[in-house]
Design a protein around this motif. Structure first.
Motif, short mmCIF file in Angstrom:
data_model
loop_
_atom_site.label_atom_id
_atom_site.label_comp_id
_atom_site.label_asym_id
_atom_site.label_seq_id
_atom_site.Cartn_x
_atom_site.Cartn_y
_atom_site.Cartn_z
N PHE A 28 -11.47 -0.96 8.62
CA PHE A 28 -10.10 -0.91 8.13
C PHE A 28 -10.03 -0.32 6.72
CE2 PHE A 28 -9.79 -4.20 11.42
CZ PHE A 28 -8.72 -3.69 12.14
N PHE A 29 -8.94 0.33 6.45
CA PHE A 29 -8.66 0.92 5.15
C PHE A 29 -7.34 0.33 4.66
CE2 PHE A 29 -11.54 3.65 7.31
CZ PHE A 29 -12.35 4.20 6.33
N PRO A 30 -7.01 0.40 3.35
CA PRO A 30 -7.68 1.19 2.31
C PRO A 30 -9.06 0.65 1.97
CG PRO A 30 -6.02 -0.25 1.33
CD PRO A 30 -5.85 -0.34 2.81
N TYR A 37 0.91 3.70 2.37
CA TYR A 37 1.51 3.71 3.68
C TYR A 37 0.83 2.70 4.58
CZ TYR A 37 4.13 8.02 2.90
OH TYR A 37 4.99 8.95 2.44
N GLY A 93 -4.31 4.15 18.45
CA GLY A 93 -4.64 5.57 18.44
C GLY A 93 -3.92 6.32 17.35
N GLU A 142 -17.48 -0.81 16.58
CA GLU A 142 -17.21 -1.28 15.22
C GLU A 142 -15.81 -0.84 14.84
OE1 GLU A 142 -20.22 0.11 12.51
OE2 GLU A 142 -19.03 -0.42 10.75
N VAL A 143 -15.09 -1.69 14.13
CA VAL A 143 -13.77 -1.30 13.63
C VAL A 143 -13.80 -1.35 12.11
CG1 VAL A 143 -11.28 -1.75 13.69
CG2 VAL A 143 -12.68 -2.29 15.70
N ASN A 172 -6.37 9.95 8.58
CA ASN A 172 -6.59 11.35 8.24
C ASN A 172 -7.67 11.43 7.18
OD1 ASN A 172 -4.85 13.21 9.74
ND2 ASN A 172 -3.20 11.92 8.95
N THR A 230 0.84 -1.20 0.00
CA THR A 230 0.00 0.00 0.00
C THR A 230 0.87 1.24 0.00
OG1 THR A 230 -0.12 -0.25 2.38
CG2 THR A 230 -2.03 -0.97 1.13
N ASN A 289 -3.90 3.79 1.96
CA ASN A 289 -3.15 3.40 3.16
C ASN A 289 -3.81 2.27 3.96
OD1 ASN A 289 -1.59 5.58 2.46
ND2 ASN A 289 -2.05 6.80 4.28
N ASN A 290 -2.99 1.56 4.73
CA ASN A 290 -3.53 0.69 5.78
C ASN A 290 -3.86 1.57 6.98
OD1 ASN A 290 -1.21 -1.59 4.61
ND2 ASN A 290 -3.36 -2.10 4.75
N GLU A 291 -5.13 1.66 7.32
CA GLU A 291 -5.60 2.55 8.37
C GLU A 291 -6.69 1.85 9.17
OE1 GLU A 291 -4.43 5.68 8.72
OE2 GLU A 291 -3.78 6.38 6.73
N ASN A 292 -6.95 2.36 10.36
CA ASN A 292 -8.06 1.85 11.16
C ASN A 292 -8.90 2.99 11.71
OD1 ASN A 292 -7.24 2.50 14.11
ND2 ASN A 292 -5.38 1.63 13.19
N HIS A 323 -0.14 2.86 7.87
CA HIS A 323 -0.28 4.03 8.73
C HIS A 323 -0.83 3.68 10.11
CE1 HIS A 323 -1.75 8.36 9.43
NE2 HIS A 323 -0.48 8.48 9.15
N HIS A 324 -1.06 2.38 10.35
CA HIS A 324 -1.55 1.95 11.67
C HIS A 324 -0.57 2.34 12.76
CE1 HIS A 324 -4.88 -0.43 10.19
NE2 HIS A 324 -4.11 -1.26 9.53
N LYS A 325 -1.13 2.47 13.98
CA LYS A 325 -0.30 2.63 15.18
C LYS A 325 -0.98 1.84 16.28
CE LYS A 325 -0.71 7.04 13.13
NZ LYS A 325 0.34 6.89 12.20
N ILE A 333 -12.09 3.29 14.69
CA ILE A 333 -13.01 2.71 15.66
C ILE A 333 -14.26 3.60 15.72
CG2 ILE A 333 -13.37 2.36 18.14
CD1 ILE A 333 -10.47 1.46 18.36
N THR A 366 -12.78 7.38 15.77
CA THR A 366 -11.37 7.73 16.01
C THR A 366 -10.45 6.66 15.47
OG1 THR A 366 -9.78 8.46 17.68
CG2 THR A 366 -11.24 6.67 18.33
N GLY A 367 -9.23 7.03 15.13
CA GLY A 367 -8.29 6.04 14.62
C GLY A 367 -7.06 6.69 14.03
N SER A 368 -6.47 5.99 13.06
CA SER A 368 -5.24 6.48 12.42
C SER A 368 -5.53 7.29 11.16
CB SER A 368 -4.35 5.28 12.04
OG SER A 368 -4.98 4.50 11.03
#
Ligand SMILES: [Zn+2]
Ligand SMILES: [Zn+2]
Lengths: 172, 172
Positions: B8-10, A114, A130, B5-6, B133, A112, B142-145, A116-118, B147, B129-131
């Motif tokens: 995930f991205f992309p 990025y 978070g 609920e969670v 933007n 991907t 991006n790999n993002e999450n 971008h998880h943390k 919540i 809320t999450g990672s």
């Protein structure tokens, strides 16, 4: 009730030596404040509560206290897996090389834009997630949030996502 | 049981026109896929579920669908408060100017290095809320999450933190 805690940053700066060497709690003579509970010391304590495994999925990792924590858990014999972004590995100050040198298994996500998880999963029991990257700036200067929870409905999807990314990005 | 609920991205890319104009669900002829539920459409739907207020605390905001959502809620008469990072406002593609032109109240955080949060509180009831933007790259690449939860123990600290930052960064 499963643990649900929110920690906000920036954190006050204080000595965290006692978290690494609990026996010598009162014998540190560094110039930082001592005996203070901070956002960062709470985060560190949750991390150091690990007794069997740590799965870490983190975009930016340059914070040396957090690196020390992960290496300490590794040398206690815990199973550590670190997933990180391929582009961040070579950044100046990145602790990923330190982890690898210590023998910790690191996979880099490259499919991907990025990774971008943390987030971190401690003992498959505790989710730490978070906005906070594991850098000194993020901890000491930025407005950031970290959720620490044992809530199964939140934990389960993150465990699954970690496993998916881990397998997808196997360097072998 | 409060919602937990969670997401995930992309996210898959698909048309979200039906979320903005539910009446015309079947009349969009854009080249994107239609009738598909994606991570992004789930996020957008949670946001558009707002009926009284939206408090948004976001580092990077350039996604035009999300900007359209916030402006749409504002024109429905909801109380919108946007907190953002002072350095991101002038970035090319930033939607903060669009929000301000629409009459939405924006406060910029300038007391820290970065206001790195990415959370929203819908109707004082739902935390997002999450990672992630609010950019197109984050959503689609991006790999993002994220919540999404009504859990009071998680919601309460974020409401308090928003209020603190809002008052601390009053431009008046
Ligand atoms: Zn000390
Ligand atoms: Zn369409």
């Amino acid at each position: 009730q499963p643990l649900k805690e929110v920690i906000f940053f920036p954190s006050e700066v204080a000595c965290v030596e006692h978290i690494f060497t609990p026996g010598k709690a009162n014998s540190c003579f560094c110039p930082l404040r001592h005996g203070v509970d901070t956002s960062f010391s709470r985060l560190l304590r949750h991390l150091m509560s690990a007794s069997s495994s740590l799965d870490l999925c983190i975009f930016a990792f340059s914070n040396m206290d957090l690196s020390r924590a992960v290496v300490a858990l590794h040398s206690r014999g815990l199973t550590i897996r670190v997933l990180t972004d391929k582009d961040y590995v070579a950044v100046s100050g990145s602790q990923i090389g330190v982890l690898r040198k210590a023998g910790i298994c690191v996979h880099c996500v490259s499919c991907t834009m990025y990774m971008h998880h943390k987030f971190a999963v401690v003992d498959g029991r505790l989710l730490i997630t978070g906005s906070l990257n594991w850098t000194l700036t993020a901890v000491q200067k930025n407005n950031e949030n970290v959720i620490v929870t044992e809530e199964p409905d939140l934990l389960r999807p993150f465990i699954k996502e970690f496993q998916r990314l881990w397998e997808e990005n196997d360097p072998a």
